[in-house]
Design a protein around this motif. Structure first.
Motif, short mmCIF file in Angstrom:
data_model
loop_
_atom_site.label_atom_id
_atom_site.label_comp_id
_atom_site.label_asym_id
_atom_site.label_seq_id
_atom_site.Cartn_x
_atom_site.Cartn_y
_atom_site.Cartn_z
N GLY A 1 0.82 -1.21 0.00
CA GLY A 1 0.00 0.00 0.00
C GLY A 1 0.85 1.26 0.00
O GLY A 1 0.57 2.22 -0.72
N ILE A 2 1.90 1.26 0.82
CA ILE A 2 2.81 2.41 0.86
C ILE A 2 3.51 2.58 -0.49
O ILE A 2 3.67 3.70 -0.98
CB ILE A 2 3.84 2.22 1.99
CG1 ILE A 2 3.15 2.23 3.36
CG2 ILE A 2 4.91 3.32 1.93
CD1 ILE A 2 4.06 1.89 4.52
N LEU A 3 3.91 1.46 -1.10
CA LEU A 3 4.58 1.52 -2.40
C LEU A 3 3.64 2.08 -3.47
O LEU A 3 4.06 2.91 -4.29
CB LEU A 3 5.05 0.12 -2.79
CG LEU A 3 5.80 0.00 -4.13
CD1 LEU A 3 7.07 0.82 -4.10
CD2 LEU A 3 6.13 -1.46 -4.42
N LEU A 4 2.39 1.67 -3.48
CA LEU A 4 1.41 2.19 -4.44
C LEU A 4 1.22 3.69 -4.25
O LEU A 4 1.12 4.44 -5.23
CB LEU A 4 0.07 1.47 -4.27
CG LEU A 4 -0.02 0.04 -4.81
CD1 LEU A 4 -1.35 -0.58 -4.43
CD2 LEU A 4 0.16 0.03 -6.33
N HIS A 5 1.17 4.13 -3.00
CA HIS A 5 1.05 5.57 -2.73
C HIS A 5 2.24 6.34 -3.29
O HIS A 5 2.09 7.38 -3.94
CB HIS A 5 0.94 5.80 -1.23
CG HIS A 5 1.17 7.23 -0.83
ND1 HIS A 5 2.41 7.71 -0.48
CD2 HIS A 5 0.32 8.29 -0.76
CE1 HIS A 5 2.32 9.00 -0.20
NE2 HIS A 5 1.06 9.37 -0.36
N ASP A 6 3.45 5.80 -3.03
CA ASP A 6 4.67 6.49 -3.48
C ASP A 6 4.70 6.61 -5.00
O ASP A 6 5.03 7.68 -5.55
CB ASP A 6 5.91 5.72 -3.01
CG ASP A 6 6.08 5.78 -1.49
OD1 ASP A 6 5.32 6.53 -0.84
OD2 ASP A 6 6.96 5.08 -0.97
N ILE A 7 4.36 5.53 -5.70
CA ILE A 7 4.37 5.55 -7.16
C ILE A 7 3.32 6.52 -7.70
O ILE A 7 3.58 7.29 -8.63
CB ILE A 7 4.14 4.13 -7.72
CG1 ILE A 7 5.34 3.23 -7.39
CG2 ILE A 7 3.92 4.17 -9.23
CD1 ILE A 7 5.15 1.78 -7.79
N GLY A 8 2.13 6.51 -7.10
CA GLY A 8 1.08 7.42 -7.54
C GLY A 8 1.46 8.87 -7.32
O GLY A 8 1.28 9.72 -8.20
N LEU A 9 1.99 9.17 -6.13
CA LEU A 9 2.41 10.54 -5.82
C LEU A 9 3.49 11.02 -6.77
O LEU A 9 3.41 12.13 -7.31
CB LEU A 9 2.92 10.60 -4.37
CG LEU A 9 3.60 11.91 -3.95
CD1 LEU A 9 2.59 13.05 -3.92
CD2 LEU A 9 4.26 11.76 -2.58
N LEU A 10 4.49 10.18 -7.01
CA LEU A 10 5.61 10.59 -7.85
C LEU A 10 5.24 10.67 -9.32
O LEU A 10 5.85 11.43 -10.07
CB LEU A 10 6.79 9.63 -7.65
CG LEU A 10 7.46 9.78 -6.27
CD1 LEU A 10 8.40 8.63 -5.99
CD2 LEU A 10 8.19 11.11 -6.17
N THR A 11 4.23 9.94 -9.73
CA THR A 11 3.72 10.08 -11.10
C THR A 11 3.12 11.47 -11.28
O THR A 11 3.38 12.15 -12.29
CB THR A 11 2.66 9.01 -11.40
OG1 THR A 11 3.27 7.71 -11.29
CG2 THR A 11 2.10 9.18 -12.81
N ILE A 12 2.33 11.91 -10.29
CA ILE A 12 1.75 13.25 -10.33
C ILE A 12 2.85 14.31 -10.29
O ILE A 12 2.82 15.30 -11.04
CB ILE A 12 0.78 13.45 -9.15
CG1 ILE A 12 -0.41 12.49 -9.28
CG2 ILE A 12 0.29 14.90 -9.08
CD1 ILE A 12 -1.32 12.48 -8.08
N VAL A 13 3.84 14.10 -9.42
CA VAL A 13 4.96 15.05 -9.30
C VAL A 13 5.72 15.14 -10.62
O VAL A 13 6.09 16.24 -11.07
CB VAL A 13 5.91 14.62 -8.16
CG1 VAL A 13 7.20 15.43 -8.20
CG2 VAL A 13 5.22 14.79 -6.82
N SER A 14 5.96 14.00 -11.27
CA SER A 14 6.70 13.98 -12.54
C SER A 14 5.96 14.74 -13.64
O SER A 14 6.57 15.47 -14.43
CB SER A 14 6.95 12.54 -12.98
OG SER A 14 7.79 11.87 -12.07
N LEU A 15 4.64 14.59 -13.67
CA LEU A 15 3.84 15.31 -14.66
C LEU A 15 3.86 16.81 -14.38
O LEU A 15 3.94 17.63 -15.30
CB LEU A 15 2.40 14.80 -14.65
CG LEU A 15 2.19 13.35 -15.14
CD1 LEU A 15 0.75 12.91 -14.94
CD2 LEU A 15 2.59 13.22 -16.61
#
Length: 210
Positions: free
Chosen positions: A156-170
């Motif tokens: 769950g923490i890993l999914l959050h990190d990937i989702g957050l960083l995808t938004i940050v990258s965009l």
């Protein structure tokens, strides 16, 4: 399987609130890209995994002792103050815009994640989450359940990190150096605020201990 997915949701819910790790991940993601932001998250998850192993080995009671947690508040605050100072002082340095090569090493951002994750709040969380399964951790069924719970929360923490960083990258693709610089300054102020909160908790716990 249902137990696993239930704890994946719990891991997501726990990672959602903005904390020191989230602030540092966002800052590094904006300044140096997805992989550097994720390095911070991996550093935090390394501490989480180490705590899971420690709890499994039966050190929960030791970590919950007040005279053990007290100095950890100060240690955590010191780490956050150092990161806050660095974030503000070097706000206009090591900025790599989208398409540019990052100037900072992956290892250094991973280390930042390790430092931010060393806090009593993190220790208390793992002790409370796994408290219900620790009693049976040495039986076959208990060990299996413990591993499922641990894997679910980390997923769950890993999914959050990937989702957050995808938004940050965009977001990074439309930001210029000045915008990223001020984001780093704001991140430094927030990290300083978390450090002050740790000092407050230290004083509060010290009064209760005395």
């Amino acid at each position: 399987m249902s137990l696993y997915f239930a704890y994946v949701m719990i891991g997501l819910a726990i990672a959602m609130p903005v904390g020191a790790i989230t602030v540092e991940m966002t800052k590094q993601g904006l300044k140096n890209g997805f992989m550097h932001g994720w390095a911070v998250g991996l550093g935090g998850m390394t501490i989480d995994l180490a705590l899971i192993i420690a709890l499994y080995l039966g050190v929960a009671q030791f970590l919950s002792l007040s005279y053990i947690q007290l100095p950890l508040w100060l240690i955590g605050a010191a780490f956050l103050f150092v990161l806050a100072f660095d974030s503000i002082k070097n706000a206009d340095k090591d900025i790599a815009l989208a398409g540019e090569k990052a100037n900072k090493s992956f290892l250094s951002t991973y280390r930042n994640g390790l430092l931010v994750a060393v806090s009593p709040g993190n220790l208390v969380f793992w002790i409370s989450v796994f408290g219900a399964v620790l009693a049976d951790s040495y039986s076959g069924k208990g060990t299996h359940q413990f591993l499922i719970v641990a894997l679910g929360i980390l997923s769950g923490i890993l999914l959050h990190d990937i989702g957050l960083l995808t938004i940050v990258s965009l977001s990074r693709k439309v930001m210029n150096r000045t915008m990223i610089k001020w984001t780093s300054i704001i991140a430094g102020v927030l990290l300083f605020g978390f450090g002050c909160y740790f000092i407050y908790e230290f004083i509060h716990d010290l009064k209760a201990f005395i």
